[in-house]
Design a protein around this motif. Sequence first.
Motif, PDB file in Angstrom:
ATOM      1  N   ALA A  36       0.841  -1.204   0.000  1.00  0.00           N
ATOM      2  CA  ALA A  36       0.000   0.000   0.000  1.00  0.00           C
ATOM      3  C   ALA A  36       0.873   1.251   0.000  1.00  0.00           C
ATOM      4  O   ALA A  36       1.861   1.347   0.739  1.00  0.00           O
ATOM      5  CB  ALA A  36      -0.912   0.007   1.215  1.00  0.00           C
ATOM      6  N   LYS A  37       0.529   2.177  -0.839  1.00  0.00           N
ATOM      7  CA  LYS A  37       1.235   3.464  -0.865  1.00  0.00           C
ATOM      8  C   LYS A  37       0.263   4.553  -1.313  1.00  0.00           C
ATOM      9  O   LYS A  37      -0.783   4.277  -1.901  1.00  0.00           O
ATOM     10  CB  LYS A  37       2.443   3.403  -1.793  1.00  0.00           C
ATOM     11  CG  LYS A  37       2.105   3.115  -3.240  1.00  0.00           C
ATOM     12  CD  LYS A  37       3.370   3.072  -4.084  1.00  0.00           C
ATOM     13  CE  LYS A  37       3.035   2.846  -5.562  1.00  0.00           C
ATOM     14  NZ  LYS A  37       4.255   2.810  -6.388  1.00  0.00           N
ATOM     15  N   ARG A  38       0.612   5.774  -1.018  1.00  0.00           N
ATOM     16  CA  ARG A  38      -0.258   6.899  -1.384  1.00  0.00           C
ATOM     17  C   ARG A  38      -0.501   6.890  -2.885  1.00  0.00           C
ATOM     18  O   ARG A  38       0.431   6.789  -3.695  1.00  0.00           O
ATOM     19  CB  ARG A  38       0.375   8.218  -0.955  1.00  0.00           C
ATOM     20  CG  ARG A  38      -0.516   9.411  -1.235  1.00  0.00           C
ATOM     21  CD  ARG A  38       0.135  10.716  -0.794  1.00  0.00           C
ATOM     22  NE  ARG A  38      -0.790  11.834  -1.029  1.00  0.00           N
ATOM     23  CZ  ARG A  38      -1.705  12.244  -0.165  1.00  0.00           C
ATOM     24  NH1 ARG A  38      -1.836  11.636   1.013  1.00  0.00           N
ATOM     25  NH2 ARG A  38      -2.510  13.270  -0.462  1.00  0.00           N
ATOM     26  N   THR A  39      -1.767   6.981  -3.271  1.00  0.00           N
ATOM     27  CA  THR A  39      -2.144   6.922  -4.682  1.00  0.00           C
ATOM     28  C   THR A  39      -3.199   7.981  -4.948  1.00  0.00           C
ATOM     29  O   THR A  39      -4.302   7.925  -4.395  1.00  0.00           O
ATOM     30  CB  THR A  39      -2.698   5.532  -5.040  1.00  0.00           C
ATOM     31  OG1 THR A  39      -1.739   4.534  -4.704  1.00  0.00           O
ATOM     32  CG2 THR A  39      -3.009   5.445  -6.522  1.00  0.00           C
ATOM     33  N   GLN A  43      -5.583   4.809   3.716  1.00  0.00           N
ATOM     34  CA  GLN A  43      -6.824   4.554   2.990  1.00  0.00           C
ATOM     35  C   GLN A  43      -6.650   3.425   1.978  1.00  0.00           C
ATOM     36  O   GLN A  43      -7.545   2.583   1.803  1.00  0.00           O
ATOM     37  CB  GLN A  43      -7.294   5.837   2.294  1.00  0.00           C
ATOM     38  CG  GLN A  43      -7.825   6.896   3.242  1.00  0.00           C
ATOM     39  CD  GLN A  43      -8.117   8.215   2.547  1.00  0.00           C
ATOM     40  OE1 GLN A  43      -7.425   8.605   1.588  1.00  0.00           O
ATOM     41  NE2 GLN A  43      -9.136   8.933   3.042  1.00  0.00           N
ATOM     42  N   VAL A  44      -5.501   3.385   1.326  1.00  0.00           N
ATOM     43  CA  VAL A  44      -5.210   2.295   0.378  1.00  0.00           C
ATOM     44  C   VAL A  44      -5.120   0.976   1.121  1.00  0.00           C
ATOM     45  O   VAL A  44      -5.701  -0.040   0.696  1.00  0.00           O
ATOM     46  CB  VAL A  44      -3.915   2.581  -0.402  1.00  0.00           C
ATOM     47  CG1 VAL A  44      -3.517   1.357  -1.231  1.00  0.00           C
ATOM     48  CG2 VAL A  44      -4.075   3.808  -1.290  1.00  0.00           C
ATOM     49  N   ALA A  45      -4.404   0.959   2.241  1.00  0.00           N
ATOM     50  CA  ALA A  45      -4.247  -0.281   3.013  1.00  0.00           C
ATOM     51  C   ALA A  45      -5.599  -0.770   3.525  1.00  0.00           C
ATOM     52  O   ALA A  45      -5.883  -1.980   3.498  1.00  0.00           O
ATOM     53  CB  ALA A  45      -3.293  -0.052   4.181  1.00  0.00           C
ATOM     54  N   LEU A  67     -10.939   4.640  -5.392  1.00  0.00           N
ATOM     55  CA  LEU A  67      -9.761   3.776  -5.442  1.00  0.00           C
ATOM     56  C   LEU A  67     -10.249   2.443  -6.003  1.00  0.00           C
ATOM     57  O   LEU A  67     -11.022   1.729  -5.344  1.00  0.00           O
ATOM     58  CB  LEU A  67      -9.158   3.581  -4.048  1.00  0.00           C
ATOM     59  CG  LEU A  67      -7.876   2.741  -4.014  1.00  0.00           C
ATOM     60  CD1 LEU A  67      -6.740   3.467  -4.734  1.00  0.00           C
ATOM     61  CD2 LEU A  67      -7.470   2.418  -2.576  1.00  0.00           C
ATOM     62  N   GLU A  68      -9.847   2.135  -7.204  1.00  0.00           N
ATOM     63  CA  GLU A  68     -10.315   0.923  -7.893  1.00  0.00           C
ATOM     64  C   GLU A  68      -9.311  -0.213  -7.686  1.00  0.00           C
ATOM     65  O   GLU A  68      -8.120  -0.066  -7.962  1.00  0.00           O
ATOM     66  CB  GLU A  68     -10.479   1.206  -9.385  1.00  0.00           C
ATOM     67  CG  GLU A  68     -11.006   0.025 -10.185  1.00  0.00           C
ATOM     68  CD  GLU A  68     -11.074   0.357 -11.655  1.00  0.00           C
ATOM     69  OE1 GLU A  68     -12.167   0.770 -12.126  1.00  0.00           O
ATOM     70  OE2 GLU A  68     -10.028   0.238 -12.336  1.00  0.00           O
ATOM     71  N   VAL A  69      -9.819  -1.331  -7.203  1.00  0.00           N
ATOM     72  CA  VAL A  69      -8.984  -2.518  -6.974  1.00  0.00           C
ATOM     73  C   VAL A  69      -9.456  -3.623  -7.909  1.00  0.00           C
ATOM     74  O   VAL A  69     -10.638  -3.988  -7.896  1.00  0.00           O
ATOM     75  CB  VAL A  69      -9.084  -2.992  -5.501  1.00  0.00           C
ATOM     76  CG1 VAL A  69      -8.212  -4.238  -5.299  1.00  0.00           C
ATOM     77  CG2 VAL A  69      -8.654  -1.876  -4.554  1.00  0.00           C
ATOM     78  N   ALA A 107      -5.959   4.906  -8.647  1.00  0.00           N
ATOM     79  CA  ALA A 107      -6.902   5.977  -8.331  1.00  0.00           C
ATOM     80  C   ALA A 107      -7.527   6.449  -9.638  1.00  0.00           C
ATOM     81  O   ALA A 107      -6.832   6.696 -10.628  1.00  0.00           O
ATOM     82  CB  ALA A 107      -6.187   7.127  -7.627  1.00  0.00           C
ATOM     83  N   THR A 108      -8.841   6.562  -9.660  1.00  0.00           N
ATOM     84  CA  THR A 108      -9.548   6.998 -10.863  1.00  0.00           C
ATOM     85  C   THR A 108     -10.869   7.647 -10.462  1.00  0.00           C
ATOM     86  O   THR A 108     -11.082   7.941  -9.273  1.00  0.00           O
ATOM     87  CB  THR A 108      -9.783   5.799 -11.822  1.00  0.00           C
ATOM     88  OG1 THR A 108     -10.368   6.279 -13.043  1.00  0.00           O
ATOM     89  CG2 THR A 108     -10.661   4.757 -11.184  1.00  0.00           C
TER      90      THR A 108
END
Length: 331
Positions: free
Chosen positions: A132-135, A142-144, A231-233, A221-222
Motif C-alpha cells: 500500500a502506498k499513497r495513490t 486509505q489504500v491499506a 480507489l479501484e482494486v 486511483a480513478t
Amino acid sequence: MTDHRSAPDPHSTDRPSEDTLGRVPEWLRRPAPEVEPGRGDRLRIALGGHSGKLLGGVVVLALLAFFGLVGGLGYQGFQRWREPAAEHPTVGLPIGEQASSSASPPPAAGPFDGTPAAGFPEGAAGIALPRAKRTGPFTEKQVADTLAKVRKALITARLDRTFFTAKDPERLVRQFAPDARAGVRDDFPTGEAGTYATRLAPGARLTDDQPRVKGRISYRATKDRDGIRILEVTTNFVWAYAFPTTSPTPGDGVLVVHDTVKWSTPHPADVTTASAGLWIERADSYTSNIDCAALDKGLLALGKPSFGGPADPDPDAVFDPDKTVDLPDTC
C-alpha cells in the motif's frame, strides 16, 4: 650268360631270423577282414572324392559369410560414426533382489494432482496484497484499508465454507457499503452473484482439501462515471475446488472458476457516510467442469469433465489467470 637266379637281398644280413623273433602268432598271418564303411566313413570318402570342387565351394561360402558379417558391422559402425554420440549415464546394478517399475503410473495422491492447480497455494495463502502506498488523493492508510476489505471479501466469497451453504448471503453482504448492500443481495436470487461469490448447489459438497488459488491484485486511483474519485482494486483469480469423484482421471473432480472483479471505495469527501465503503463496479467469470443447471442459478456443482472452451482447445487454459474469461458458453 644271364643268371636267372634271384639276386641276393642286400639287406638279408640285417633281417632277423624267425628263430630270433620267435614264432609269429597265427592271427597275424590271417588277412584283415573287410569292414563295411560306416556313415562317417562314407562322408569322408565322398568329401575325398570331391575335395577339389566341394572344398572350394565351402571356402567361398565361408568367405562370403565372413565378409558379409564384417560388411554389416562396418556399416553399423559407420552409421554410429555419422551420428553424434549420445550421453547415457548409467549406474551399477545393486546386489540382491530387484524389481522394475511397471508401466502403470502410481495413483494420484490428491484431487489436484495432474492439473496445474497442484502447484497453486492453498486457500487464503494464494491471496497476496500489493504494498500500500499513497495513490492520487488516497493516503497510504486509505489504500491499506481498502485492500484489507477486498481481501476479506474474497475470502468470504470464495473460500468460506459456511458461506457456501448458508441460507442467506449476509456474511458477505454486510461487508459492503450500506448503500451497496441491496444491490449485492439482489444478485443472489438471479444468479449474478456467481461471478464473484461461490454458493454450492443443494447436495453438492467439497472434499476436505483446501481450494487452490492463484492470481493477482492491483489498484489505481480513478473516477467513476459520476465523477466521484474512487480507489479501484482489480482482482484476477483462478479458484480450483475439489469435489468427490470415482473417476481415476486427474482433474475430473476439480471445478475451476476464473473471475475478474473490479472493487472500489469512494473518497470519503465525495460521498455520504452511507455510501462510504466497499462497492463492486464489475464482475466477470468463467467456470469449467460444472453442472450447467446449477450454473444457471449461480450455484456450483460438479459436472462432466470439460476443461477449456471451443475457442481455446488447451485444457490447462482455464487454470491460467492470464487467459481471458471472455469465452463462449459451453453449457
